[in-house]
Design an enzyme around this catalytic site. Structure first.
Site, mmCIF file in Angstrom:
data_model
loop_
_atom_site.group_PDB
_atom_site.id
_atom_site.type_symbol
_atom_site.label_atom_id
_atom_site.label_comp_id
_atom_site.label_asym_id
_atom_site.label_seq_id
_atom_site.Cartn_x
_atom_site.Cartn_y
_atom_site.Cartn_z
ATOM 1 N N THR A 47 27.671 21.650 60.948
ATOM 2 C CA THR A 47 27.381 20.235 60.751
ATOM 3 C C THR A 47 26.090 19.581 60.228
ATOM 4 O O THR A 47 26.726 18.814 58.963
ATOM 5 C CB THR A 47 28.937 19.410 60.770
ATOM 6 O OG1 THR A 47 28.792 18.683 59.311
ATOM 7 C CG2 THR A 47 28.768 18.731 61.957
ATOM 8 N N ALA B 212 23.417 21.183 61.400
ATOM 9 C CA ALA B 212 22.195 22.158 60.824
ATOM 10 C C ALA B 212 21.129 21.761 60.053
ATOM 11 O O ALA B 212 21.374 22.118 58.898
ATOM 12 C CB ALA B 212 22.803 23.665 61.215
ATOM 13 N N ILE C 245 25.107 25.642 57.610
ATOM 14 C CA ILE C 245 24.118 24.549 57.604
ATOM 15 C C ILE C 245 24.910 23.184 57.466
ATOM 16 O O ILE C 245 25.923 22.707 57.080
ATOM 17 C CB ILE C 245 23.074 24.770 56.914
ATOM 18 C CG1 ILE C 245 23.746 25.009 55.166
ATOM 19 C CG2 ILE C 245 22.254 25.916 57.061
ATOM 20 C CD1 ILE C 245 22.239 24.852 54.086
ATOM 21 N N ASP C 246 23.799 21.932 57.227
ATOM 22 C CA ASP C 246 24.824 20.474 57.447
ATOM 23 C C ASP C 246 25.123 20.610 55.971
ATOM 24 O O ASP C 246 24.931 20.954 55.219
ATOM 25 C CB ASP C 246 23.672 20.267 56.800
ATOM 26 C CG ASP C 246 23.348 18.496 56.951
ATOM 27 O OD1 ASP C 246 24.547 17.948 57.570
ATOM 28 O OD2 ASP C 246 22.508 17.806 56.020
ATOM 29 N N GLY C 247 26.184 19.830 56.770
ATOM 30 C CA GLY C 247 27.481 19.187 55.826
ATOM 31 C C GLY C 247 27.587 18.285 55.053
ATOM 32 O O GLY C 247 27.372 18.047 53.447
#
Length: 361
Positions: free
Chosen positions: A236, A238, A260-262
């Protein structure tokens, strides 16, 4: 009693009394109803006494599902973490119990990116059914380990400007080491099942090209959706260009997620948490509508910055990268806040949003 005038150097935008008052009201209702039940002899001697670590709503008093939602925002996560530390300290003083934890007052906690790390720490089981960490430990971890996570190796500093363009700007080695150290117990990595309350953490799954929501409810149903907490926090957080994607495999090796980033899809997870509660009849059978839900949503700060036309009209793609990322993430959080306000229009006191405004230099 409101939030301190400064929350890690940032002035408050909204008084914190509303959040604390909501929790105190629930606690007072619990005590009043418990006394009433005793007087009416509804609580027999052979029944176990309700414990403080039981959810207030699950004690059959207010019959409301209490949700805590924490936005993403990188190092700005110190802001909601400090807010929670303040609230937890206040609740300990109000109840006279030094063992009170934030998780005792919520039925489910959701968090994105750094908010996902905070949420995970708040509900991680210490092995005895109690939260492993205090709220204070969450913000201290961010403050103390932030420089280590966001560092460029000395030998690579002359070429630091290339990192983030041609390769991820930061190594994931330090982050992964910190997460595994804190989210393990007795030599075993803890998973979604090792939590004291339901947990929701989003990411974007590159393998399926859609949002993926890590949920304890799903993990309880099948090991195919049970993942290591350290891996969830890594996924969450990244952020593309900062860290490489995170490859996660469920505990039974049957589900693969490339996260990748939430924050790209759910920087403010409040709406997802409310939707989860409304449709999760197994855990929240008493919830019929938003009138049965109470939400405390914590932001990580909005940048108070304008972009004069004279300055930006000749910008190219490179100059717009950072401003666009900031506008998109803050915009997502603001839109969710707007939708939540509309959804709770007839029950406005059930929804509290705490956000601070920062001056961007």
């Amino acid at each position: 009693m409101g939030l301190p005038e400064e929350v890690y150097g940032v002035k408050k935008k909204m008084n914190g009394d509303a959040a604390l008052a909501a929790l105190e009201e629930g606690w007072n209702q619990y005590k009043e109803n418990l006394e009433l039940r005793k007087n009416k002899r509804l609580l027999s001697p052979i029944q176990p006494k309700p414990r403080l670590d039981d959810d207030i709503s699950s004690l059959g008093m207010s019959r409301k599902a209490c949700i805590l939602s924490i936005d993403g925002g990188g190092m700005r996560g110190i802001i909601p973490a400090r807010v929670l530390s303040y609230i937890e300290d206040s609740l300990q003083k109000k109840t006279g119990n030094p063992d009170v934890r934030i998780a005792d007052f919520f039925d489910i906690i959701a968090g994105t990116s750094v908010g996902g790390l905070i949420a995970t720490m708040l509900v991680t089981n210490d092995g005895n059914g109690r939260p492993l960490f205090k709220s204070e430990e969450a913000w201290k971890l961010i403050a103390e380990k932030g420089k280590l996570i966001f560092r460029v190796p000395t030998l690579q500093r002359p070429f630091a400007w290339l990192r983030g363009i041609l390769t991820p700007r930061y190594s994931t080695k330090d982050m992964e080491g910190i997460l595994k150290k804190h989210l393990s117990r007795d030599g075993r990595e803890l998973t979604l099942k090792d939590t004291v309350k339901p947990l929701l953490v989003p990411c974007y799954d590159l393998s399926s090209a859609c949002a993926f929501l890590f949920s304890r409810a799903d993990a309880m149903q099948t090991d195919s959706f049970d993942f290591a907490l350290a891996d969830i926090c890594r996924a969450t957080s990244a952020v593309p260009g900062f860290f490489k994607p995170s490859k996660l495999v469920s505990v039974n090796k049957k589900t693969l997620v490339v996260g990748i980033d939430g924050g790209l899809v759910m920087n403010n997870p409040a709406a997802a948490a409310v939707t989860h509660v409304l449709h999760n009849t197994a855990e929240f059978s008493y919830v019929k509508s938003v009138s049965d839900v109470m939400v405390l949503s914590l932001g990580t700060g909005l940048f108070d910055r304008s972009y004069p036309n004279e300055r930006v009209r000749k910008w190219g793609a490179f100059q717009w990268v950072k401003p666009v990322a900031r506008i998109v993430l803050d915009g997502i959080s603001d839109m969710v806040d707007h939708f939540m306000s509309m959804a709770f229009n007839e029950h406005r006191s059930n929804y509290v949003r705490i956000q601070v405004k920062q001056t961007c230099l």
